[in-house]
Design an enzyme around this catalytic site. Structure first.
Site, PDB file in Angstrom:
ATOM      1  N   ARG A 311       0.836  -1.210   0.000  1.00 13.63           N
ATOM      2  CA  ARG A 311       0.000   0.000   0.000  1.00 13.63           C
ATOM      3  C   ARG A 311       0.869   1.257   0.000  1.00 13.63           C
ATOM      4  NH1 ARG A 311      -5.527   1.768   1.111  1.00 13.63           N
ATOM      5  NH2 ARG A 311      -6.270  -0.369   1.163  1.00 13.63           N
ATOM      6  N   ARG A 343      -3.227   2.839  11.250  1.00  8.70           N
ATOM      7  CA  ARG A 343      -4.100   3.736  10.492  1.00  8.70           C
ATOM      8  C   ARG A 343      -3.425   4.278   9.217  1.00  8.70           C
ATOM      9  NH1 ARG A 343      -7.356   8.413  13.766  1.00  8.70           N
ATOM     10  NH2 ARG A 343      -9.119   8.654  12.339  1.00  8.70           N
ATOM     11  N   GLU A 710      -9.220   6.367   7.693  1.00 11.53           N
ATOM     12  CA  GLU A 710      -7.794   6.556   7.423  1.00 11.53           C
ATOM     13  C   GLU A 710      -7.444   7.809   6.616  1.00 11.53           C
ATOM     14  OE1 GLU A 710      -5.954   2.124   7.132  1.00 11.53           O
ATOM     15  OE2 GLU A 710      -7.588   2.581   5.758  1.00 11.53           O
TER      16      GLU A 710
END
Length: 755
Positions: A311, A343, A710
């Site tokens: 990510r 987060r 987030e």
């Protein structure tokens, strides 16, 4: 209307009165036993001798278990089966559990755990990114690489070119409620586990493995958590498995909770990164090519490090169209805590990288960083032709240009930037800085099969509604939002809807409450169940159109209250219970090729932060923050504003005050509130303006809302770059500022520029 209204958190009164029940508050049955882990005191080596006699003979101790005493699987990993609950001889980090103490009280267990006499063959640990990379200590064979275009050729041909490298520290989750678990044995060898966990199904799976039982023999319940932030997605496995194993052996309920020091020493953190960059750009600041190399310190076990690092790569573009890009990622194995979800799940680290590049380019060209950012933004969704991310996903929903334009005006950015420059010209000691940063954050689990959710909805004959879903409540207001969805669907007051504790015995095979997907997934699953029940009620009343609104059911020119309609349906033997299910559409992702559509949609936002620093001490303050954030059509504006405010403060804390320090032996020295500084109320901006963007989600989400957990965390990046802007007034060179930008780092950066 229930959806879209400002509604208080369902447990708000319970929180402020202390009546909210957490795992440690559950009344324990008579005879409950208590656990503590005995921890390693070295970071790498092998146990050569262990004497647990003093532990066994300590006051209140009932039993002591080592790895060889575990009945079945000795693993608590969420991914790679590489994380033993108890060390099997090899030691991988300082604080690794070696044995379990079973005692009559929590205090007795903790005291006894320190009495073990253990001898080690100690080895030199790998603690830093540089050490691990030099030793070729990786979790994958070779780095993962995503590419778009021809970065090498375009870098060579670039009009301007610069390079740099910087470090981004980790972060402790510091949930107010530490990890806790309670296991209660049932008849026939079954087990009920009360957990403080974001992932009840994973707890169920790991406990079943540890007991050698099928998953249907284990039921996991989570009423609420006092914060999670990703730290309770996988790290609660160890406590729950330990409690269940001991409860099964002794036939007594078993409880375990970490004290704050133990929690910080044992559990994983946000991944520390080093990012190297090489970028080519034109005279206006438009990037022609960029080459990123990301180094992630993962810790001793794999945990969730691969998707976290993925990510980070997926967000290396943030809100910018990069025609030629290469993103290389190294996932490094070190002798430190096994880092885990936090987060943003790697996204913040990736976004910090490109925002640093934008800032550096602007400094090199001597222009406003906002101008450089505008040159590189993705085209607006109203513009012709879709642009693609470095991983091949079309960006068709970008609103970042419009949002930044609006925030520039509402925050009075240009006038304040001029005022900051004037201030700095007149003041030799106190310097101010200002920065505006955007965010584009992808919403979905990148592991495609996790994008699903289930729900169970009951309507009782008095018209009251009972629902259960797979999401967990950790203070973010998920239960309130999902209850609003049910109330909106049935057209009843929110007070008619009750959500009960998340329970694997009611809704099976759930995904973690993570990836900002709680409302998207569970809200849609609940809506699916409610619509099914409405269809049944309606069919029992009329062959024509039936509508549910204002607490009534309307059909054939007549009207019944919802309670009357439910009672009539019950009398007509109509089922008023339904399961709901939702699977996110249109997502497909090949992480090996680095290509596909990993996200259903993007959430957007922008923030302006102004700071002041003392160049003689490095001390600094956030003076003002202005945030404009995209929640689509908000399910609950009050809850969303609270999430945005908290996310900004937590993000700013990560990049400014929250410093994790290990000594040369691998001992975490910042393992308590006395040595680890999270932001407190006085650290929030004195002027704090937060607004929601007035728009709807183009994707078919629940009532056209967008995720909010987030994405706003990244607004804290503006605080870090505002500090860098303030430091830049001390000299001509670009500030070499790592994160977190503690007072010491700010001071050193100022001194370096002045020298």
């Amino acid at each position: 209307m229930s959806v879209g209204t400002t509604t208080a958190h369902d447990a708000g009164p319970l929180h402020v009165t202390g009546a909210a029940r957490y795992t440690d508050d559950i009344p324990t049955p008579r005879g409950t036993l208590h656990l503590a882990f005995g921890l390693s005191t070295i970071a790498k080596g092998r146990i050569t001798d262990i004497d647990l006699g003093p532990v066994r003979s300590a006051d209140g101790v009932i039993d002591v278990l080592e790895a060889r005493d575990l009945p079945h699987d000795n693993d608590v990993s969420p991914s790679n089966h590489d994380e033993p609950l108890l060390a099997t001889g090899e030691i991988h980090y300082l604080g690794q559990p070696i044995f379990i103490v079973v005692a009559a009280s929590h205090l007795a267990a903790r005291k006894a755990a320190r009495m073990a006499k253990i001898e080690y063959d100690e080895q030199t640990p790998l603690l830093t990114i540089e050490e691990a990379h030099a030793a070729n200590s990786h979790f994958e064979d070779g780095p993962r690489i995503y590419t778009k275009g021809d970065a090498d050729a375009q870098l060579q041909a670039a009009t301007n070119r610069l390079s740099g490298s910087f470090e981004i520290g980790g972060q402790e989750h510091f949930y107010l409620e530490g990890h806790a678990a309670l296991a209660v044995p049932q008849e026939g060898g079954d087990m009920v586990v009360h957990a403080s966990s974001q992932h009840p199904t994973e707890i169920q799976h790991k406990v079943a493995e540890a007991l050698g039982r099928p998953m249907n023999a284990v039921r996991v319940e989570v009423r609420r958590m006092g914060g999670g932030f990703g730290g309770k997605e996988s790290q609660g496995n160890a406590l729950c498995v330990a409690c269940a194993v001991v409860a099964h052996k002794h036939g007594h309920p078993v409880k375990m909770r970490y004290d704050r020091d133990d929690d910080m020493i044992i559990t994983g953190k946000r991944h520390e990164f080093r990012i190297d960059y090489d970028v080519g750009f034109d005279a206006r600041g438009r990037i022609t090519a960029v080459d990123f190399t990301q180094y992630a310190r993962c810790g001793w076990a794999q945990d969730l490090s691969l998707p976290v690092a993925d990510r980070a790569m997926l967000h290396a573009d943030n809100a910018y169209n990069l025609d030629h890009a290469r993103i290389t990622s190294h996932r490094l194995k070190t002798n430190t805590q096994s880092n885990t979800a936090f987060r943003g799940f790697g996204g913040p680290q990736g976004i910090v990288g490109i925002e640093r590049v934008m800032d550096h380019i602007a400094h090199q060209l001597g222009i406003d960083p906002l101008q450089v950012r505008r040159e590189n933004f993705y085209a607006s969704m109203s513009d012709k032709g879709a642009q693609t991310t470095p991983y091949g996903m079309e960006v068709t929903d970008s609103i970042i240009r419009e949002m930044v334009d609006a925030l520039e005006v509402s925050s009075d950015y240009q006038a304040r930037r001029t005022a900051v420059a004037a201030w700095n010209d007149k003041n030799p000691v106190l310097k101010r800085g200002i920065a505006l940063t955007p965010v584009k954050f992808g919403i979905s689990f990148t592991l495609t099969h996790l994008n699903q959710a289930g729900a169970l909805v009951h309507v009782y004959q008095d018209g009251s509604v009972h629902l259960n879903h797979g999401g967990t409540e950790m203070g973010q207001g998920l239960f309130t939002k999902v209850a609003q969805v049910a109330a909106e669907s049935f057209g009843v007051p929110l007070s008619s809807v009750k959500i009960t504790a998340t329970d694997t015995g009611k809704v099976p095979n759930t995904s973690a409450t993570a990836a900002s997907s709680g409302s998207d997934l569970n809200g849609m699953a609940v809506l699916n169940a409610c619509e099914e029940i409405k269809l049944r009620i309606g069919s029992s009343l009329s062959k024509g159109d039936v509508t549910f609104a204002g607490g009534n059911v309307h059909f054939d020119g007549k009207s019944l209250s919802f309670a009357e309609a439910a009672s009539l349906a019950y009398q007509n033997r109509v089922s008023l219970s339904a399961t709901g299910f939702y699977a996110t559409p249109d997502v497909q992702w090949d992480r090996i090729k680095g290509h596909g559509r990993p996200f259903f949609y993007f959430a957007y936002g922008a923030a302006v932060t102004e700071v002041v620093i003392d160049t003689l001490t490095g001390e600094n303050r956030i003076l003002r923050a202005d945030i404009l954030h995209d929640c689509g059509k908000s399910l609950n504006p009050a809850l969303d504003l609270g999430q945005i405010e908290g996310a900004y403060v937590q993000g700013a804390g990560w990049l400014t005050t929250e410093e994790l320090v290990w000594d040369e032996k691998g001992r975490l020295t910042t393992h308590a509130p006395a040595t680890y500084k999270i932001p407190v109320a006085s650290d929030r901006p004195e002027v704090f303006n937060v607004s929601l963007w007035d728009g709807v989600n183009r994707a078919e989400t629940v009532f056209k809302s967008k995720a909010v957990g987030e994405p706003p965390f990244m607004h804290g990046i503006s605080a870090w770059l505002a500090l860098s802007d303030a430091i830049s007034s001390c000299g001509e060179n670009y500030p070499d500022l790592d994160a977190p930008a503690t007072a010491e780092r700010v001071l050193m950066a100022c001194q370096k520029l002045r020298a």
